[in-house]
Write a protein that holds these residues in place. Sequence first.
Motif, mmCIF file in Angstrom:
data_model
loop_
_atom_site.group_PDB
_atom_site.id
_atom_site.type_symbol
_atom_site.label_atom_id
_atom_site.label_comp_id
_atom_site.label_asym_id
_atom_site.label_seq_id
_atom_site.Cartn_x
_atom_site.Cartn_y
_atom_site.Cartn_z
ATOM 1 N N VAL A 110 0.805 -1.313 0.017
ATOM 2 C CA VAL A 110 0.243 -0.202 -0.050
ATOM 3 C C VAL A 110 0.888 1.355 0.131
ATOM 4 O O VAL A 110 0.643 2.104 -0.816
ATOM 5 C CB VAL A 110 -0.910 0.064 1.289
ATOM 6 C CG1 VAL A 110 -1.406 1.271 1.259
ATOM 7 C CG2 VAL A 110 -2.156 -1.153 1.118
ATOM 8 N N ALA A 111 2.061 1.194 0.895
ATOM 9 C CA ALA A 111 2.917 2.308 0.950
ATOM 10 C C ALA A 111 3.433 2.489 -0.255
ATOM 11 O O ALA A 111 3.694 3.903 -0.860
ATOM 12 C CB ALA A 111 3.579 2.205 2.020
ATOM 13 N N LEU A 112 3.866 1.667 -1.259
ATOM 14 C CA LEU A 112 4.622 1.728 -2.461
ATOM 15 C C LEU A 112 3.335 2.363 -3.504
ATOM 16 O O LEU A 112 4.076 2.926 -4.369
ATOM 17 C CB LEU A 112 5.168 0.271 -2.807
ATOM 18 C CG LEU A 112 6.398 -0.334 -2.332
ATOM 19 C CD1 LEU A 112 6.538 -1.536 -2.435
ATOM 20 C CD2 LEU A 112 7.508 0.763 -2.529
ATOM 21 N N GLY A 113 2.273 1.736 -3.443
ATOM 22 C CA GLY A 113 1.335 2.376 -4.520
ATOM 23 C C GLY A 113 0.613 3.657 -4.194
ATOM 24 O O GLY A 113 0.206 4.284 -5.230
ATOM 25 N N MET A 114 0.456 4.078 -2.940
ATOM 26 C CA MET A 114 -0.465 5.028 -2.813
ATOM 27 C C MET A 114 0.138 6.302 -3.386
ATOM 28 O O MET A 114 -0.662 7.123 -3.793
ATOM 29 C CB MET A 114 -0.575 5.179 -1.196
ATOM 30 C CG MET A 114 -1.744 4.406 -0.595
ATOM 31 S SD MET A 114 -3.273 4.714 -1.560
ATOM 32 C CE MET A 114 -3.605 6.394 -1.231
ATOM 33 N N PRO A 115 1.524 6.518 -3.272
ATOM 34 C CA PRO A 115 1.969 7.827 -3.913
ATOM 35 C C PRO A 115 1.574 8.205 -5.450
ATOM 36 O O PRO A 115 1.502 9.321 -5.889
ATOM 37 C CB PRO A 115 3.457 7.766 -3.866
ATOM 38 C CG PRO A 115 3.810 6.814 -2.675
ATOM 39 C CD PRO A 115 2.630 5.723 -2.716
ATOM 40 N N PHE A 116 0.918 7.084 -6.227
ATOM 41 C CA PHE A 116 0.826 7.035 -7.434
ATOM 42 C C PHE A 116 -0.677 7.323 -7.678
ATOM 43 O O PHE A 116 -1.176 7.791 -8.581
ATOM 44 C CB PHE A 116 1.162 5.677 -8.168
ATOM 45 C CG PHE A 116 2.309 5.463 -8.193
ATOM 46 C CD1 PHE A 116 3.368 5.901 -9.275
ATOM 47 C CD2 PHE A 116 3.050 4.492 -7.413
ATOM 48 C CE1 PHE A 116 4.549 5.670 -9.233
ATOM 49 C CE2 PHE A 116 4.399 4.098 -7.361
ATOM 50 C CZ PHE A 116 5.013 4.692 -8.454
ATOM 51 N N ILE A 117 -1.479 7.357 -6.344
ATOM 52 C CA ILE A 117 -3.001 7.555 -6.385
ATOM 53 C C ILE A 117 -3.087 8.932 -5.534
ATOM 54 O O ILE A 117 -4.033 9.851 -6.066
ATOM 55 C CB ILE A 117 -3.639 6.606 -5.699
ATOM 56 C CG1 ILE A 117 -3.634 5.275 -6.233
ATOM 57 C CG2 ILE A 117 -4.920 6.633 -5.395
ATOM 58 C CD1 ILE A 117 -4.001 3.833 -5.662
ATOM 59 N N ALA A 118 -2.457 8.959 -4.447
ATOM 60 C CA ALA A 118 -2.639 10.227 -3.618
ATOM 61 C C ALA A 118 -1.147 10.861 -3.353
ATOM 62 O O ALA A 118 -0.633 10.196 -2.485
ATOM 63 C CB ALA A 118 -3.442 10.070 -2.397
ATOM 64 N N HIS A 119 -0.667 11.869 -3.881
ATOM 65 C CA HIS A 119 0.436 12.403 -3.796
ATOM 66 C C HIS A 119 0.831 12.925 -2.436
ATOM 67 O O HIS A 119 1.741 13.202 -2.170
ATOM 68 C CB HIS A 119 0.618 13.778 -4.953
ATOM 69 C CG HIS A 119 0.675 13.061 -6.368
ATOM 70 N ND1 HIS A 119 1.611 12.430 -6.725
ATOM 71 C CD2 HIS A 119 -0.406 13.417 -7.219
ATOM 72 C CE1 HIS A 119 1.216 12.153 -8.090
ATOM 73 N NE2 HIS A 119 0.068 12.805 -8.469
ATOM 74 N N GLY A 120 -0.530 13.391 -1.721
ATOM 75 C CA GLY A 120 -0.064 13.737 -0.521
ATOM 76 C C GLY A 120 0.250 12.654 0.381
ATOM 77 O O GLY A 120 0.486 12.948 1.954
ATOM 78 N N GLU A 121 0.162 11.409 0.191
ATOM 79 C CA GLU A 121 0.691 10.359 1.073
ATOM 80 C C GLU A 121 1.961 9.695 0.893
ATOM 81 O O GLU A 121 2.321 8.485 1.027
ATOM 82 C CB GLU A 121 -0.561 9.324 0.966
ATOM 83 C CG GLU A 121 -1.746 9.581 1.282
ATOM 84 C CD GLU A 121 -2.879 8.549 1.673
ATOM 85 O OE1 GLU A 121 -2.191 7.549 1.924
ATOM 86 O OE2 GLU A 121 -4.103 8.656 1.623
ATOM 87 N N ARG A 122 3.016 10.615 0.250
ATOM 88 C CA ARG A 122 4.454 10.531 0.152
ATOM 89 C C ARG A 122 5.132 9.904 1.498
ATOM 90 O O ARG A 122 4.707 10.730 2.519
ATOM 91 C CB ARG A 122 5.124 11.092 -0.756
ATOM 92 C CG ARG A 122 4.499 11.178 -2.192
ATOM 93 C CD ARG A 122 5.535 12.247 -2.825
ATOM 94 N NE ARG A 122 4.868 12.359 -4.424
ATOM 95 C CZ ARG A 122 4.985 11.463 -5.259
ATOM 96 N NH1 ARG A 122 5.869 10.585 -5.194
ATOM 97 N NH2 ARG A 122 4.772 11.726 -6.404
#
Length: 293
Positions: A110-122
């Motif tokens: 999830v941590a690897l994939g979330m930045p591609f979906i929500a940029h605020g979760e880097r």
Amino acid sequence: MRQTRLGPQALALLLLCCVLWGINQVAAKAALTEIGPLWQAGLRSVVAGALVALWAAGRGIRLFERDGSLGGGLLAGALFAAEFACIFVGLQYTSASRMVVFLYLSPFVVALGMPFIAHGERLNGRQWAGLLLAFGAVAFAFAEGFATPHSPQQWWGDALGVAAALLWAGTTLAIRATRLASAPAEKTLLYQLAVSALALCAAAVAAGEPLPAAWSPRLIGLFGFQAVIVSFASYLVWFWLVRHYAATRLAVFTLSTPLFGLLAGALLLGEGISARLLVALLGLAAGIVLVNR
């Protein structure tokens, strides 16, 4: 707007979910002596899905309006079905304690994939270090399946646990990347339960799994816990949290679940807890601290 900080209410709900999910693997493995893995997974989705539909009807929540979520719902449901097929089949070959540790590789994906979906979760450097530490801990635990296995096929059960973790992460990412992100939690959950009920029951028939000739009080209790408490109540809470809080924070916090799974496996099933598994658990805990500090 999703909140990045978890307040006391959210933390309490997450902790309760983690306790229930840790015990859930133990209940599923214990029930395998009386019901096949695919029937167990499929029928619990049937019961939980019916409860979700009744809950939504009682609260006046419209589940069947066209909102563009069908594609995402079918995808999430298919991933959900595959995840639980891996878990329940895998529990035939590995312990509940090991399964629950491998399952919680999910937050890393999830941590690897979330930045591609929500940029605020880097994630920052310290948080990435925490993820790598926790990932290494799980890999360390997995290696035990080859070094000192409890059974010749333990590695297969462990591998299915890892596959289930990837599928769980895929479900979370699918929810956040599609129209399900704005759909009611009840609708999100019903998609998954309905699709998995059909897919898993069909798989049970195709595999020739027999249904229990009789349901003992023990089986009813174990099955009821999984269907009502876990699949209905706790998943409803989880998807509500995913809608209101940052998915990365939520997913990483769930790494506390293996602790409860290890304790439940030892206390309720008499499963041994090896030194390697304890070291892996400590690594997971350290990763949680680094990511959430």
